[in-house]
Design a protein around this motif. Sequence first.
Motif, mmCIF file in Angstrom:
data_model
loop_
_atom_site.group_PDB
_atom_site.id
_atom_site.type_symbol
_atom_site.label_atom_id
_atom_site.label_comp_id
_atom_site.label_asym_id
_atom_site.label_seq_id
_atom_site.Cartn_x
_atom_site.Cartn_y
_atom_site.Cartn_z
ATOM 1 N N ALA A 48 0.669 -1.237 0.049
ATOM 2 C CA ALA A 48 0.046 -0.084 -0.045
ATOM 3 C C ALA A 48 0.912 1.307 0.002
ATOM 4 O O ALA A 48 0.587 2.164 -0.717
ATOM 5 C CB ALA A 48 -0.883 -0.123 1.303
ATOM 6 N N SER A 54 1.271 7.563 -3.453
ATOM 7 C CA SER A 54 0.933 7.711 -1.946
ATOM 8 C C SER A 54 2.214 8.341 -1.414
ATOM 9 O O SER A 54 3.224 8.515 -2.044
ATOM 10 C CB SER A 54 1.012 6.077 -1.534
ATOM 11 O OG SER A 54 1.964 5.614 -2.224
ATOM 12 N N SER A 79 -2.750 7.749 1.619
ATOM 13 C CA SER A 79 -2.962 6.935 0.511
ATOM 14 C C SER A 79 -3.167 7.833 -0.756
ATOM 15 O O SER A 79 -2.453 7.447 -1.810
ATOM 16 C CB SER A 79 -4.082 5.843 0.787
ATOM 17 O OG SER A 79 -4.331 5.645 -0.161
ATOM 18 N N ARG A 81 -5.720 7.692 -2.205
ATOM 19 C CA ARG A 81 -6.426 7.003 -2.952
ATOM 20 C C ARG A 81 -7.376 7.379 -3.983
ATOM 21 O O ARG A 81 -7.313 6.610 -5.253
ATOM 22 C CB ARG A 81 -7.084 5.951 -2.196
ATOM 23 C CG ARG A 81 -7.843 4.541 -2.800
ATOM 24 C CD ARG A 81 -8.925 3.804 -1.942
ATOM 25 N NE ARG A 81 -8.118 3.450 -0.711
ATOM 26 C CZ ARG A 81 -8.576 3.207 0.601
ATOM 27 N NH1 ARG A 81 -10.099 3.401 0.780
ATOM 28 N NH2 ARG A 81 -7.900 2.903 1.544
ATOM 29 N N ARG A 84 -6.112 7.170 -7.696
ATOM 30 C CA ARG A 84 -5.931 5.941 -8.590
ATOM 31 C C ARG A 84 -7.152 5.393 -8.805
ATOM 32 O O ARG A 84 -7.340 4.434 -9.707
ATOM 33 C CB ARG A 84 -5.021 4.829 -7.768
ATOM 34 C CG ARG A 84 -3.698 5.379 -7.316
ATOM 35 C CD ARG A 84 -2.787 4.269 -6.546
ATOM 36 N NE ARG A 84 -3.462 4.182 -5.325
ATOM 37 C CZ ARG A 84 -3.222 4.819 -4.277
ATOM 38 N NH1 ARG A 84 -2.218 5.545 -4.061
ATOM 39 N NH2 ARG A 84 -3.799 4.549 -3.025
ATOM 40 N N GLU A 85 -8.256 5.934 -8.434
ATOM 41 C CA GLU A 85 -9.716 5.062 -8.588
ATOM 42 C C GLU A 85 -10.514 5.840 -9.720
ATOM 43 O O GLU A 85 -11.548 5.465 -10.098
ATOM 44 C CB GLU A 85 -10.520 5.378 -7.245
ATOM 45 C CG GLU A 85 -9.807 4.450 -6.330
ATOM 46 C CD GLU A 85 -10.584 4.446 -4.889
ATOM 47 O OE1 GLU A 85 -11.285 5.407 -4.541
ATOM 48 O OE2 GLU A 85 -10.298 3.456 -4.178
ATOM 49 N N GLN A 90 -5.900 9.746 -12.575
ATOM 50 C CA GLN A 90 -4.740 8.882 -12.669
ATOM 51 C C GLN A 90 -3.742 9.288 -13.827
ATOM 52 O O GLN A 90 -2.656 9.477 -13.342
ATOM 53 C CB GLN A 90 -5.229 7.426 -12.472
ATOM 54 C CG GLN A 90 -4.021 6.502 -12.700
ATOM 55 C CD GLN A 90 -4.507 5.090 -12.785
ATOM 56 O OE1 GLN A 90 -5.381 4.960 -13.753
ATOM 57 N NE2 GLN A 90 -3.944 3.973 -12.010
ATOM 58 N N GLU A 128 -7.334 15.696 -6.042
ATOM 59 C CA GLU A 128 -8.225 15.030 -5.093
ATOM 60 C C GLU A 128 -9.295 15.528 -4.619
ATOM 61 O O GLU A 128 -10.625 14.630 -4.595
ATOM 62 C CB GLU A 128 -7.243 14.641 -3.681
ATOM 63 C CG GLU A 128 -7.138 13.476 -3.435
ATOM 64 C CD GLU A 128 -5.931 13.211 -2.284
ATOM 65 O OE1 GLU A 128 -6.330 12.107 -1.936
ATOM 66 O OE2 GLU A 128 -5.314 14.308 -2.161
#
Length: 250
Positions: A48, A54, A79, A81, A84-85, A90, A128
């Motif tokens: 992770a 990250s 993270s 995250r 990346r989703e 991305q 983000e």
Amino acid sequence: MNDVLNVYVLSQNDYKENDALLKTFSLEKGIVTFIAKGLLKNESKNAASCLPFSESTFTYDEKEGSKLQILHSASLKTSHRALRENINKQTIMSVISELTEQFLNDNYDPTLAIDIYQGYTQCMNALEQTSKGKHVLAYFLVSGLRWLGVEPQVDECTLCSETQINSISMEEGGFICSDCQKEIQSQVFTTEFLYAFRIVNKVTPDNFNRYLNYQEPDKTLINYLYDFMKFHTNISLKSWVFLEKWSIIN
Ligand SMILES: [Zn+2]
């Protein structure tokens, strides 16, 4: 003795067998590449903290003068995250990360690293929290032109200082007035494009948040900024093609 480094992971690529190659960006060292042994095995506890974008703390024994360092362990700080989703986020983050790598590769300058770190962090946070990917990308490109010392002249004609302009010349490095345009036969642009080109080149860390509420930069403008950068530097990105593939800048 263990060395410790707080990094942004810029990219992760397969290396040998289950090993991965991680490009990282830190304030202290600029760009450092790590080999993460066994990272691609399912049970790797570092997985992770080694994902692209990250923010992590890496522990290793620094090999002086080596371009490759061996990662001992990694612990995740943030993270990111969301980056990346979503394929748009991305892809844009990959372009910004590859640019960062090329800006600092073989050229570690602590002052430049601080500016790029600030820009990278700003772009990451905006991507983000918003869907303003094109604004973010355009901002990072113009910041790059500034960091590399090739920012275009957008206040007056590059050749004669006249302020009524109708053209841009990559060769001359900026705005061109109609008289000079006739002489050098540079490309003529619409007033809207010239205005948008001027505005984006005026975006700084201080007014970036205001720019996010400004009209979205279009494909032509973003491509032109990238072409301008390629013309004046040796930057060339593998990740750029994905912007077109996923229709992010169409
Ligand atoms: Zn002129």
